[in-house]
Scaffold this motif. Structure first.
Motif, mmCIF file in Angstrom:
data_model
loop_
_atom_site.group_PDB
_atom_site.id
_atom_site.type_symbol
_atom_site.label_atom_id
_atom_site.label_comp_id
_atom_site.label_asym_id
_atom_site.label_seq_id
_atom_site.Cartn_x
_atom_site.Cartn_y
_atom_site.Cartn_z
ATOM 1 N N ARG A 14 0.862 -1.182 0.000
ATOM 2 C CA ARG A 14 0.000 0.000 0.000
ATOM 3 C C ARG A 14 0.895 1.229 0.000
ATOM 4 O O ARG A 14 1.293 1.727 1.049
ATOM 5 C CB ARG A 14 -0.936 -0.023 1.198
ATOM 6 C CG ARG A 14 -1.890 -1.185 1.148
ATOM 7 C CD ARG A 14 -3.101 -1.014 2.043
ATOM 8 N NE ARG A 14 -4.025 -2.122 1.849
ATOM 9 C CZ ARG A 14 -4.917 -2.190 0.861
ATOM 10 N NH1 ARG A 14 -5.004 -1.214 -0.001
ATOM 11 N NH2 ARG A 14 -5.708 -3.239 0.750
ATOM 12 N N VAL A 15 1.227 1.646 -1.211
ATOM 13 C CA VAL A 15 2.118 2.778 -1.435
ATOM 14 C C VAL A 15 1.528 3.635 -2.549
ATOM 15 O O VAL A 15 0.584 3.226 -3.222
ATOM 16 C CB VAL A 15 3.539 2.305 -1.835
ATOM 17 C CG1 VAL A 15 4.245 1.615 -0.669
ATOM 18 C CG2 VAL A 15 3.496 1.384 -3.046
ATOM 19 N N ASP A 16 2.111 4.809 -2.742
ATOM 20 C CA ASP A 16 1.638 5.665 -3.832
ATOM 21 C C ASP A 16 2.064 5.130 -5.196
ATOM 22 O O ASP A 16 1.310 5.192 -6.161
ATOM 23 C CB ASP A 16 2.155 7.093 -3.648
ATOM 24 C CG ASP A 16 1.595 7.755 -2.406
ATOM 25 O OD1 ASP A 16 0.396 7.568 -2.110
ATOM 26 O OD2 ASP A 16 2.356 8.449 -1.711
ATOM 27 N N ALA A 17 3.293 4.617 -5.275
ATOM 28 C CA ALA A 17 3.811 4.124 -6.557
ATOM 29 C C ALA A 17 4.556 2.809 -6.359
ATOM 30 O O ALA A 17 5.298 2.639 -5.398
ATOM 31 C CB ALA A 17 4.741 5.152 -7.181
ATOM 32 N N ILE A 18 4.338 1.910 -7.299
ATOM 33 C CA ILE A 18 5.054 0.634 -7.358
ATOM 34 C C ILE A 18 5.941 0.692 -8.595
ATOM 35 O O ILE A 18 5.484 1.055 -9.677
ATOM 36 C CB ILE A 18 4.069 -0.550 -7.470
ATOM 37 C CG1 ILE A 18 3.299 -0.719 -6.157
ATOM 38 C CG2 ILE A 18 4.793 -1.827 -7.864
ATOM 39 C CD1 ILE A 18 2.186 -1.748 -6.235
ATOM 40 N N VAL A 19 7.195 0.327 -8.429
ATOM 41 C CA VAL A 19 8.110 0.284 -9.574
ATOM 42 C C VAL A 19 8.053 -1.108 -10.187
ATOM 43 O O VAL A 19 8.107 -2.118 -9.489
ATOM 44 C CB VAL A 19 9.546 0.652 -9.156
ATOM 45 C CG1 VAL A 19 10.512 0.500 -10.338
ATOM 46 C CG2 VAL A 19 9.579 2.087 -8.623
ATOM 47 N N ASN A 20 7.927 -1.136 -11.497
ATOM 48 C CA ASN A 20 7.855 -2.376 -12.252
ATOM 49 C C ASN A 20 9.165 -2.603 -12.989
ATOM 50 O O ASN A 20 9.601 -1.751 -13.759
ATOM 51 C CB ASN A 20 6.710 -2.301 -13.269
ATOM 52 C CG ASN A 20 6.594 -3.552 -14.115
ATOM 53 O OD1 ASN A 20 7.095 -4.605 -13.750
ATOM 54 N ND2 ASN A 20 5.927 -3.419 -15.252
ATOM 55 N N ALA A 21 9.793 -3.741 -12.759
ATOM 56 C CA ALA A 21 10.967 -4.144 -13.531
ATOM 57 C C ALA A 21 10.448 -4.693 -14.853
ATOM 58 O O ALA A 21 10.214 -5.885 -15.019
ATOM 59 C CB ALA A 21 11.769 -5.192 -12.767
ATOM 60 N N ALA A 22 10.223 -3.780 -15.792
ATOM 61 C CA ALA A 22 9.560 -4.087 -17.055
ATOM 62 C C ALA A 22 10.555 -4.536 -18.117
ATOM 63 O O ALA A 22 11.766 -4.401 -17.957
ATOM 64 C CB ALA A 22 8.814 -2.843 -17.544
ATOM 65 N N ASN A 23 10.024 -5.024 -19.225
ATOM 66 C CA ASN A 23 10.860 -5.208 -20.401
ATOM 67 C C ASN A 23 10.626 -4.004 -21.313
ATOM 68 O O ASN A 23 9.688 -3.230 -21.109
ATOM 69 C CB ASN A 23 10.571 -6.540 -21.102
ATOM 70 C CG ASN A 23 9.139 -6.643 -21.592
ATOM 71 O OD1 ASN A 23 8.630 -5.764 -22.271
ATOM 72 N ND2 ASN A 23 8.476 -7.729 -21.232
ATOM 73 N N SER A 24 11.470 -3.807 -22.285
ATOM 74 C CA SER A 24 11.397 -2.590 -23.094
ATOM 75 C C SER A 24 10.101 -2.468 -23.881
ATOM 76 O O SER A 24 9.680 -1.362 -24.218
ATOM 77 C CB SER A 24 12.600 -2.484 -24.041
ATOM 78 O OG SER A 24 12.578 -3.542 -24.972
ATOM 79 N N ALA A 25 9.429 -3.579 -24.141
ATOM 80 C CA ALA A 25 8.172 -3.542 -24.887
ATOM 81 C C ALA A 25 7.030 -2.921 -24.086
ATOM 82 O O ALA A 25 6.055 -2.448 -24.663
ATOM 83 C CB ALA A 25 7.780 -4.949 -25.331
ATOM 84 N N LEU A 26 7.147 -2.915 -22.761
ATOM 85 C CA LEU A 26 6.113 -2.376 -21.858
ATOM 86 C C LEU A 26 4.785 -3.121 -21.943
ATOM 87 O O LEU A 26 3.760 -2.600 -21.518
ATOM 88 C CB LEU A 26 5.856 -0.889 -22.130
ATOM 89 C CG LEU A 26 6.979 0.085 -21.819
ATOM 90 C CD1 LEU A 26 6.591 1.496 -22.252
ATOM 91 C CD2 LEU A 26 7.321 0.065 -20.342
ATOM 92 N N LEU A 27 4.786 -4.327 -22.474
ATOM 93 C CA LEU A 27 3.526 -5.024 -22.695
ATOM 94 C C LEU A 27 3.335 -6.239 -21.799
ATOM 95 O O LEU A 27 2.564 -7.132 -22.101
ATOM 96 C CB LEU A 27 3.406 -5.427 -24.176
ATOM 97 C CG LEU A 27 3.483 -4.254 -25.160
ATOM 98 C CD1 LEU A 27 3.419 -4.761 -26.591
ATOM 99 C CD2 LEU A 27 2.393 -3.234 -24.894
ATOM 100 N N GLY A 59 10.182 1.091 -27.912
ATOM 101 C CA GLY A 59 10.281 0.541 -26.561
ATOM 102 C C GLY A 59 10.954 1.520 -25.616
ATOM 103 O O GLY A 59 11.560 2.505 -26.034
ATOM 104 N N LEU A 60 10.836 1.255 -24.340
ATOM 105 C CA LEU A 60 11.446 2.094 -23.307
ATOM 106 C C LEU A 60 12.919 1.725 -23.195
ATOM 107 O O LEU A 60 13.255 0.568 -22.981
ATOM 108 C CB LEU A 60 10.725 1.869 -21.968
ATOM 109 C CG LEU A 60 11.174 2.734 -20.796
ATOM 110 C CD1 LEU A 60 10.849 4.208 -21.053
ATOM 111 C CD2 LEU A 60 10.504 2.266 -19.512
ATOM 112 N N PRO A 61 13.816 2.709 -23.319
ATOM 113 C CA PRO A 61 15.245 2.399 -23.225
ATOM 114 C C PRO A 61 15.645 1.933 -21.819
ATOM 115 O O PRO A 61 15.072 2.361 -20.823
ATOM 116 C CB PRO A 61 15.925 3.730 -23.556
ATOM 117 C CG PRO A 61 14.898 4.536 -24.294
ATOM 118 C CD PRO A 61 13.574 4.105 -23.711
#
Length: 172
Positions: A14-27, A59-61
């Motif tokens: 229960r936080v304001d923001a969660i960081v996601n260890a994403a892949n560059s596709a963001l999908l 994609g996200l660098p």
């Protein structure tokens, strides 16, 4: 900013923001990314698709960060960042530190006060847990954001938590 270590599931924080260890596709994908997309629901994917259609067509660098809604998660936002794949022959630690710094900056710009981070790149991307922890804690302990008052490093599993506790104690 206070940095805490928590053993648990980042999607229940229960936080304001969660960081996601994403892949560059963001999908969506495996690991933390897949769980966040599954539990967060279709709103996250819809915003990620919109980001791909506009600013991030390729994609996200690696090392960069961008925010979306958190959908059904108990947070307001998900900050997506792409960690580097570990390479024993190339020092990519600067990119890993960028993930934390840029995610924290994005969360702070949103006005988040609490942010939960996974141990970026320490899963399928093969980064050694002790060094991943060292990189994360170095950035988070040195940061002085305007709004964020707590950064949680949410660690999945007792073994990982124990290693990160040991690293944190050694850095104190």
């Amino acid at each position: 900013m206070h940095v805490t270590l928590v053993q648990g599931d980042i999607t229940t924080q229960r936080v304001d923001a969660i960081v996601n260890a994403a892949n560059s596709a963001l999908l969506g994908g495996g690991g933390v990314d897949g769980v966040i997309h599954r539990k967060g629901g279709p709103a996250i994917l819809a915003e990620c698709r919109a980001l791909r259609a506009s600013r991030y067509g390729r994609g996200l660098p690696t090392g960069q960060a961008v925010a979306t809604t958190a959908g059904n998660l108990p947070a307001r936002w998900v900050v997506h960042t792409v960690g580097p794949v570990f390479s024993p022959g190339e020092d990519r630690s600067g990119l890993l530190r960028d993930c934390y710094a840029n995610s924290l900056r994005v969360a702070d710009e949103l006005g988040a006060e609490t942010v939960a981070f996974p141990l970026i790149s320490a899963g399928i991307y093969g980064w050694p847990v002790d060094d991943a922890a060292r990189q994360a804690l170095t950035v988070l302990r040195a940061a002085a954001p305007q709004h964020v008052t707590e950064a949680r490093l949410v660690l999945f599993g007792a073994d990982t938590h124990e290693v990160v506790e040991r690293v944190a104690a050694g850095l104190s």
